[in-house]
Design an enzyme around this catalytic site. Sequence first.
Site, short mmCIF file in Angstrom:
data_model
loop_
_atom_site.label_atom_id
_atom_site.label_comp_id
_atom_site.label_asym_id
_atom_site.label_seq_id
_atom_site.Cartn_x
_atom_site.Cartn_y
_atom_site.Cartn_z
N ALA A 63 0.86 -1.19 0.00
CA ALA A 63 0.00 0.00 0.00
C ALA A 63 0.89 1.24 0.00
CB ALA A 63 -0.86 -0.03 1.25
N GLY A 104 -0.61 -5.40 -0.01
CA GLY A 104 -1.72 -5.21 -0.94
C GLY A 104 -1.43 -5.78 -2.32
N GLU A 107 -2.20 -9.35 -2.10
CA GLU A 107 -3.66 -9.50 -1.97
C GLU A 107 -4.36 -9.29 -3.31
OE1 GLU A 107 -3.68 -6.71 1.39
OE2 GLU A 107 -4.78 -8.26 2.47
N GLU A 127 2.49 -6.93 6.77
CA GLU A 127 1.78 -5.91 7.54
C GLU A 127 2.09 -5.94 9.03
OE1 GLU A 127 0.56 -7.74 5.14
OE2 GLU A 127 -0.63 -6.50 3.78
#
Length: 700
Positions: A63, A104, A107, A127
């Site tokens: 991210a 991310g 993901e 994370e």
Amino acid sequence: MTDVIKFENQGAIGIITINNPPANALSFAVVKGISDNFNACMADDNCKSVVITGAGRMFVAGADISEFGLPRPDDVPELDALIREMELAPKPIVAALNGLALGGGMELAMGCHYRIAAPTVSVGQPEVHLGFIPGGGGTQRLPRLVGIEKALVMIVGGNPIDAATALEYGAIDEVVEGDLVARAIELAEQKADSGEAPLQTGAKNDKISNVDPQIFEDWRKKVAPKSRNMRSPFECINTVEASTKLDIVEGLAFERETFERLMMTAEAKSMRHMFFAERDVAKIPDVPKDTLVQEIKKAAIIGSGTMGGGIAMNFANAGIPVVVVDIAQDVLDAGLEKVKANYAGSVSRGRITQEKMDQCMSLISGTTDYADLADVDIVIEAVFEEIELKKKIFAELDKVCKPDAILASNTSTLDINEIATSTNRPDKVCGTHFFSPANIMKLMENVRTKDSSKETIATIMGLAKTIRKIGVLVGVGDGFVGNRMLHPAARIAEFMVEEGALPWQIDKVIYDFGFPMGPFAMNDLAGVDVRYLVRQQQKKLYGDRRQSVILDRLYETGRYGQKTKAGWYKYEDGSRKGEPDSFTEELIIKTSAELGFERRDFSDEEILETYLYSMINTGAMVLEEGLAIRAADIDVVWHYGYGFPRYWGGPMFYADLIGLSKIYEKVCELHERYGDWVMPSALLKSLAEEGKGFGDYTLS
Ligand code: NAD
């Protein structure tokens, strides 16, 4: 469409390329770009499937952390919602992982129906290292792909895995040796033509069915010792566990709720702060990035003692030849023997191979002749802490070393400006203050003297990176940044002992806060005698202030710490874990009486505030005096040099979390009690009055 996304059609395949260098981070613009292009592909009858890949060396490294906490523009979808939409898409989507796919990025890839990767790729969910959990479906989809145990390893551990392992785990479907995008297009066509429904990760339930819940209990127990005061590792376990109990929709909602709750905790804020702080230390306002850096092809270390040997190992580990100098052959041999034993220990523990050890030892040579240093690019002096000796050595080095060699000192306390006067190259003189054990501890306080050139500074900052240290630039001053802040706090801890607290009570409070150990255990490790001798020196400077009588009394008993099997604690049967000792307690009580103190109770809160706030106050002085460039640099020093917990972000960030007015008020009280040892900092006062934090302060 935004310029952070490139889009092209190849026949009936839409190719979305993320192009947001350097990390292809999922900024608002990137998420919007992917979403717009994805929707266009879905709406286009001529498009039968989609490939998503990255430009440059990354797929998506995560991210965009710099946008955390900022309001999301209305036209940008939530990442998790976009990923779910992609998963449910009727047309097959192939993720072509050209490079790192983290957080991310991973993901996003798991929301696609097929994942293929270049052999050099790593994937992961890091994370937890930032104090939160995956929030784009990672905790629900990864277990479905790789199974619970491996998902826990990846999500709770936070470390990436390489492409081969990812293939073996089932996180990706194929490793592609040749043209990745060409293979992705081929696969996309084949899947579209096959007519089979795209494979939704969220609909894959075989690896999350019939899981014994004991695995989660075992993991909670396993991570507990390393996760003191932290929420995120446990929330990672909880959300992975949820994947075994809830369906994909409920599981994603549970993950989202947990993610949002964690994002704004002090833990997540502190760990994000550390993430940026570690990167910012390299930025030195008046030393631009393009400053010339000297190449370090060969190094020399003066002194083969505790520090010299460890420092030499850092160079050898990085493949740089290093010459170690000592006064006599037997002393040198003993020093190098210790280095060898150190490596052998690593081999026997399986940390390095015998081959690596041999390679490193072959890079380390010894000499007693300074003339052998004519061709080195840097010298790091690590002899006894005596200014006249150091000056003599620097004068000699100035004569024998080539004119552009950098001469650095590992001194902990001495004035490097004065050491530099013994040379004709003060611009090449600086400090490189390593922490003990020097081959292990990551911190290097790089000391800038009044004459150190920009090139010298850029070179030692670059050197820190080369030898895998975190270099923080500091100015010349007693104890630089770290020890300068430690000493008053440790001294006041001793005063608290004289007034009524006990060493183990104080150590427990500091340990429970998150430090690896408290000040008394640390003193036993470093040597009560060492501290005593430093204090004797300091008495010359601060003799009019209150002195720690208890330290003198302990020293007089010959209890020097772990090395004498007794110090503040006793160490029985070779144990390195100290036990509280009635001998010390009696000595303390006697000393309190001698000093006329009526012993009183200290609450844990009072101990913590007294210790930390006196340290923070000195940190404010360090900033005021310009010894550190920014508050965050101090935080990095304290994390890597002293184990200040990452989840509190370092002393200065912690102070901002508490609020500076509260800290200032307490510091004023401490000043009343401890006089000049806690002199309220003018900077702390002004920031507190303005309602600001240390993070708002920049050196003018
Ligand atoms: P040490 O006593 O273990 O080693 C010093 C070595 O220097 C000895 O081997 C000695 O023979 C050698 N030496 C003395 N004079 C010499 C000369 N003229 N030429 C070559 N070698 C000579 O000391 P140490 O603990 O390694 O500390 C070295 C320096 O590092 C000191 O300045 C100290 O303040 C600093 N330091 C120490 C620590 C620590 O925890 N020990 C941490 C950070 C910095």
